[in-house]
Design a protein around this motif. Structure first.
Motif, PDB file in Angstrom:
ATOM      1  N   THR A 218       7.632   3.316   6.257  1.00  0.00           N
ATOM      2  CA  THR A 218       6.716   2.659   5.322  1.00  0.00           C
ATOM      3  C   THR A 218       7.389   1.410   4.772  1.00  0.00           C
ATOM      4  O   THR A 218       8.514   1.484   4.272  1.00  0.00           O
ATOM      5  CB  THR A 218       6.347   3.596   4.161  1.00  0.00           C
ATOM      6  N   PRO A 219       6.736   0.250   4.860  1.00  0.00           N
ATOM      7  CA  PRO A 219       7.345  -0.982   4.331  1.00  0.00           C
ATOM      8  C   PRO A 219       7.651  -0.856   2.843  1.00  0.00           C
ATOM      9  O   PRO A 219       6.891  -0.252   2.080  1.00  0.00           O
ATOM     10  CB  PRO A 219       6.271  -2.047   4.596  1.00  0.00           C
ATOM     11  N   ALA A 220       8.762  -1.441   2.442  1.00  0.00           N
ATOM     12  CA  ALA A 220       9.175  -1.364   1.046  1.00  0.00           C
ATOM     13  C   ALA A 220       8.140  -1.994   0.123  1.00  0.00           C
ATOM     14  O   ALA A 220       7.866  -1.471  -0.965  1.00  0.00           O
ATOM     15  CB  ALA A 220      10.535  -2.049   0.873  1.00  0.00           C
ATOM     16  N   LEU A 221       7.536  -3.113   0.539  1.00  0.00           N
ATOM     17  CA  LEU A 221       6.567  -3.791  -0.317  1.00  0.00           C
ATOM     18  C   LEU A 221       5.329  -2.927  -0.546  1.00  0.00           C
ATOM     19  O   LEU A 221       4.769  -2.909  -1.651  1.00  0.00           O
ATOM     20  CB  LEU A 221       6.174  -5.136   0.297  1.00  0.00           C
ATOM     21  N   SER A 222       4.891  -2.195   0.482  1.00  0.00           N
ATOM     22  CA  SER A 222       3.743  -1.301   0.323  1.00  0.00           C
ATOM     23  C   SER A 222       4.045  -0.206  -0.691  1.00  0.00           C
ATOM     24  O   SER A 222       3.201   0.141  -1.530  1.00  0.00           O
ATOM     25  CB  SER A 222       3.363  -0.681   1.668  1.00  0.00           C
ATOM     26  N   SER A 223       5.247   0.347  -0.619  1.00  0.00           N
ATOM     27  CA  SER A 223       5.640   1.385  -1.571  1.00  0.00           C
ATOM     28  C   SER A 223       5.725   0.821  -2.986  1.00  0.00           C
ATOM     29  O   SER A 223       5.335   1.484  -3.955  1.00  0.00           O
ATOM     30  CB  SER A 223       6.987   1.987  -1.166  1.00  0.00           C
ATOM     31  N   TYR A 224       6.223  -0.403  -3.105  1.00  0.00           N
ATOM     32  CA  TYR A 224       6.311  -1.032  -4.424  1.00  0.00           C
ATOM     33  C   TYR A 224       4.930  -1.142  -5.072  1.00  0.00           C
ATOM     34  O   TYR A 224       4.746  -0.767  -6.235  1.00  0.00           O
ATOM     35  CB  TYR A 224       6.956  -2.416  -4.296  1.00  0.00           C
ATOM     36  N   PHE A 225       3.952  -1.645  -4.326  1.00  0.00           N
ATOM     37  CA  PHE A 225       2.611  -1.809  -4.893  1.00  0.00           C
ATOM     38  C   PHE A 225       1.965  -0.456  -5.199  1.00  0.00           C
ATOM     39  O   PHE A 225       1.232  -0.323  -6.188  1.00  0.00           O
ATOM     40  CB  PHE A 225       1.729  -2.614  -3.943  1.00  0.00           C
TER      41      PHE A 225
END
Length: 252
Positions: A218-225
């Motif tokens: 899972t991309p880090a940016l997706s998890s952040y949002f």
């Protein structure tokens, strides 16, 4: 005695039949929640930027600033000021240089919570924040720290598993199993500063985490949002009244 018992039975039967024939309907309701902070003295809000650390895949400073400004534009009555983010790490280092620090030393990489402590004194620089407030017509200033970092965890977890008996009937039963998981943890601290005086009005810490199967990418940016989506309502409730929507069942 028999007649009295008969009347009682008939009355109970009538109540049961009335309840059985009654219809129900749902009524939408809204419950107002008062804001934690009184912002009636402000007309503008400046999301100034954050001291961020953790994962190199996400710029916690820029992403958090953009997201909060976007949310405040649509869900707050305050006018959002659009300017470049403040160089807070440099401002914090200026104070260290004034105390005899090495002017040539670059900012240390912030990888852990303890690394943030060397920079948090910047929020107590009253004269600095008062000057920023004067430059932007004395708004409410939002700043703070953001730690977004990867994490890994292993242990016994419980999950639901489908099973079928000999007749083909499906059941869902809880199963405990050992599992290795990885994901991210988000730990922001929001600091609210009075742009008229430079003093801190309120600060609040949050923590959200998400874990995936070790084989899932899972991309880090997706998890952040995804993690920010969980805590945005709590952030907004600090500045403006919110309404919790629900339903109430009434008997017709």
């Amino acid at each position: 005695m028999t007649a009295r018992l008969a009347r009682t039975v008939c009355s109970l039967a009538a109540v049961v039949m009335t309840a059985a024939c009654a219809s129900y309907y749902e009524v939408p309701i809204e419950t107002p929640i008062r804001p934690k902070l009184d912002v009636s003295a402000f007309q503008r809000v400046l999301v100034a930027g954050f001291i961020a650390g953790g994962s190199d895949d996400v710029d916690g400073n820029l992403e958090t600033t953009r997201l909060l400004r976007s949310q405040l534009r649509t869900k707050s009555e305050l006018r959002v000021i659009d300017v470049d983010v403040l160089p807070l790490m440099d401002v914090a280092l200026e104070g260290r240089e004034a105390n005899g620090g090495d002017r040539q030393a670059p900012p240390a990489a912030i990888k852990e919570d303890a690394d943030l402590e060397a920079y948090e004194h910047v929020f107590a620089k009253v004269e600095y924040w008062k000057r920023i407030g004067e430059e932007h017509q004395q708004p409410l200033i939002v700043t703070g720290t953001v730690m977004f970092a990867p994490q890994a965890r292993s242990g016994i977890v419980q999950r639901d598993q489908e099973i079928y008996d000999s007749f083909g009937r499906r059941r869902v039963v809880p199963v405990r199993t050992y599992m290795e998981r990885k994901g991210f943890v988000l730990k922001p601290r929001f600091v609210f500063i009075d742009g008229r005086t430079g003093a801190v009005l309120h600060s609040e810490n949050f923590r959200e985490e998400i874990l995936y199967n070790v084989n899932q990418t899972t991309p880090a940016l997706s998890s952040y949002f995804e993690l920010m989506d969980r805590l945005i309502p709590s952030f907004l409730s600090t500045l403006s009244s919110q309404r919790i929507r629900g339903t109430r069942i009434l008997l017709q």
